[in-house]
Design a protein around this motif. Structure first.
Motif, PDB file in Angstrom:
ATOM      1  N   MET A   1       0.845  -1.202   0.000  1.00 41.19           N
ATOM      2  CA  MET A   1       0.000   0.000   0.000  1.00 41.19           C
ATOM      3  C   MET A   1       0.877   1.248   0.000  1.00 41.19           C
ATOM      4  N   SER A   2       0.520   2.241  -0.795  1.00 39.65           N
ATOM      5  CA  SER A   2       1.283   3.484  -0.862  1.00 39.65           C
ATOM      6  C   SER A   2       1.178   4.253   0.450  1.00 39.65           C
ATOM      7  N   VAL A   3       2.088   5.192   0.648  1.00 42.20           N
ATOM      8  CA  VAL A   3       2.100   5.971   1.881  1.00 42.20           C
ATOM      9  C   VAL A   3       1.597   7.385   1.612  1.00 42.20           C
ATOM     10  N   LEU A   4       1.042   8.001   2.639  1.00 42.81           N
ATOM     11  CA  LEU A   4       0.542   9.365   2.573  1.00 42.81           C
ATOM     12  C   LEU A   4       1.693  10.323   2.852  1.00 42.81           C
ATOM     13  N   ASP A   5       1.946  11.210   1.931  1.00 39.65           N
ATOM     14  CA  ASP A   5       3.017  12.194   2.086  1.00 39.65           C
ATOM     15  C   ASP A   5       2.481  13.362   2.920  1.00 39.65           C
ATOM     16  N   ILE A   6       2.909  13.444   4.164  1.00 43.98           N
ATOM     17  CA  ILE A   6       2.392  14.455   5.090  1.00 43.98           C
ATOM     18  C   ILE A   6       2.707  15.873   4.623  1.00 43.98           C
TER      19      ILE A   6
ATOM     20  N   SER B   1     -13.316   3.098  -6.624  1.00 40.14           N
ATOM     21  CA  SER B   1     -13.454   2.409  -7.915  1.00 40.14           C
ATOM     22  C   SER B   1     -13.341   3.373  -9.085  1.00 40.14           C
ATOM     23  N   ASP B   2     -13.737   4.624  -8.879  1.00 31.40           N
ATOM     24  CA  ASP B   2     -13.629   5.648  -9.930  1.00 31.40           C
ATOM     25  C   ASP B   2     -12.238   6.264  -9.994  1.00 31.40           C
ATOM     26  N   GLY B   3     -11.351   5.840  -9.084  1.00 32.31           N
ATOM     27  CA  GLY B   3      -9.978   6.349  -9.085  1.00 32.31           C
ATOM     28  C   GLY B   3      -9.822   7.747  -8.515  1.00 32.31           C
ATOM     29  N   LYS B   4     -10.817   8.209  -7.770  1.00 29.78           N
ATOM     30  CA  LYS B   4     -10.761   9.567  -7.233  1.00 29.78           C
ATOM     31  C   LYS B   4     -10.035   9.642  -5.891  1.00 29.78           C
ATOM     32  N   ILE B   5     -10.056   8.545  -5.126  1.00 28.27           N
ATOM     33  CA  ILE B   5      -9.291   8.468  -3.887  1.00 28.27           C
ATOM     34  C   ILE B   5      -8.640   7.092  -3.806  1.00 28.27           C
ATOM     35  N   SER B   6      -7.634   6.986  -2.936  1.00 26.56           N
ATOM     36  CA  SER B   6      -6.924   5.719  -2.739  1.00 26.56           C
ATOM     37  C   SER B   6      -6.720   5.481  -1.253  1.00 26.56           C
ATOM     38  N   LYS B   7      -6.411   4.234  -0.900  1.00 20.67           N
ATOM     39  CA  LYS B   7      -6.067   3.907   0.475  1.00 20.67           C
ATOM     40  C   LYS B   7      -4.562   4.088   0.654  1.00 20.67           C
ATOM     41  N   LEU B   8      -4.185   4.883   1.665  1.00 22.88           N
ATOM     42  CA  LEU B   8      -2.779   5.181   1.922  1.00 22.88           C
ATOM     43  C   LEU B   8      -2.474   4.996   3.405  1.00 22.88           C
ATOM     44  N   ASN B   9      -1.221   4.735   3.705  1.00 26.32           N
ATOM     45  CA  ASN B   9      -0.770   4.612   5.086  1.00 26.32           C
ATOM     46  C   ASN B   9       0.187   5.741   5.438  1.00 26.32           C
TER      47      ASN B   9
ATOM     48  N   GLU C   1      -2.101   2.929  10.516  1.00 30.94           N
ATOM     49  CA  GLU C   1      -3.371   3.625  10.304  1.00 30.94           C
ATOM     50  C   GLU C   1      -3.622   3.788   8.818  1.00 30.94           C
ATOM     51  N   GLU C   2      -4.814   3.424   8.385  1.00 32.53           N
ATOM     52  CA  GLU C   2      -5.181   3.562   6.972  1.00 32.53           C
ATOM     53  C   GLU C   2      -5.936   4.863   6.745  1.00 32.53           C
ATOM     54  N   PHE C   3      -5.504   5.599   5.741  1.00 28.61           N
ATOM     55  CA  PHE C   3      -6.169   6.833   5.359  1.00 28.61           C
ATOM     56  C   PHE C   3      -6.724   6.701   3.949  1.00 28.61           C
ATOM     57  N   LEU C   4      -7.714   7.501   3.668  1.00 31.73           N
ATOM     58  CA  LEU C   4      -8.248   7.642   2.322  1.00 31.73           C
ATOM     59  C   LEU C   4      -7.779   8.999   1.833  1.00 31.73           C
TER      60      LEU C   4
END
Length: 284
Positions: free
Chosen positions: A1-6, A260-268, A274-277
């Motif tokens: 899973m990709s990471v969230l760039d703070i 599913s529409d590619g507008k948001i992704s699950k990131l850590n 912790e999982e973020f959208l």
């Protein structure tokens, strides 16, 4: 899973919230553009909720000042003067706090409200099902009978003159949050010579129910959630539900559709379980 760039998230919010001096709102026209672009914002910043507000867009990321001459309080005048001009929808909506909604987005909120039929009948069902307090029912019936009233006259007409302030104020908040009433002006009334004038929503915006009737629950929730992420960049599911007040299943369906529409992704977040959208562009 990709990471969230703070760092990317902070920079994104600085721009979407208008926190930097370069992007600050300086005129009423810019305030209207800000609201229309974001779709919906708070009037004041709300503690513990990461979301744009008109105050921070004007004054920057700082607490609301108690000083009456603070430059940020120009927002107060814009808000009051706009109440009867129908340039946006203003009422206590999100978290029952002062919210400004673009007129183009108001039908999506209304489509998710508990207003299904006649404004003269919906409130009775809401009361019978326990969604309206007795005080809220009396306030609504007073406005139905008398038309627009300032707060002082409304309290009297609703037979709540001896009720506790908290009971009356809660009634106003419940009715606003469910898109049944809203403030439409200011009256020179009361000890402070300042009182909101309230009216039935469908009298002030008579085309709103018909506009909302064309919007299904899925379309409305997806639209509002997409606007939410366009404002905040990243969040967790409980953040969404805290702000919008949606049930878990409605929130989850809207999230799945945006993914599913590619507008948001699950990131850590690195180092945290912790999982973020988030918007895909905020991935590291």
């Amino acid at each position: 899973m990709s990471v969230l760039d703070i760092k990317k998230l902070a920079a994104y919010r600085a721009k979407s919230f208008r926190l930097t001096k370069l992007h600050r709102v300086k005129t009423r026209g810019q305030a209207l553009h800000f609201v229309d672009h974001r779709g919906y914002v708070f009037f004041w910043p709300i503690k513990g909720i990461d979301f744009p507000s008109l105050w921070t867009a004007v004054a920057g990321d700082r607490p609301v000042s108690d000083a009456h001459d603070d430059p940020g309080h120009i927002t107060w005048g814009w808000k009051d003067k706009a109440l009867d001009q129908k340039i946006w929808y203003y009422a206590k909506i999100l978290r029952r706090k002062s919210t400004i909604i673009s007129l183009g987005i108001a039908p999506y909120f209304y489509a998710l409200s508990d207003n299904f039929g006649s404004p003269g009948e919906d409130y009775i069902l809401a009361y019978e099902e326990g969604r309206l307090t007795r005080a809220a029912k009396q306030v609504y019936e007073a406005l139905l009978k008398e038309g627009a009233l300032n707060t002082i006259d409304l309290r009297r007409s609703a037979n709540l003159g001896i009720a506790r302030d908290s009971e009356f104020n809660r009634a106003l908040e419940i009715l606003q949050a469910d898109f049944k009433i809203l403030p439409v002006g200011i009256a020179d009334a009361g000890s402070w010579h300042y009182s909101f004038i309230y009216e039935i929503v469908t009298r002030h915006y008579p085309t709103l129910p018909e506009q909302a009737r064309k919007i299904g629950e899925s379309e409305a929730s997806q639209k509002l959630l997409e606007l939410y992420f366009n404002s905040v960049g990243a969040a967790q599911q409980n953040d969404i539900q805290r702000l919008l007040g949606w049930k878990t299943d409605l929130t989850a369906r809207a999230i799945r559709k945006l993914i599913s529409d590619g507008k948001i992704s699950k990131l850590n977040i690195p180092g945290k379980n912790e999982e973020f959208l988030a918007l895909a562009q905020l991935g590291g």
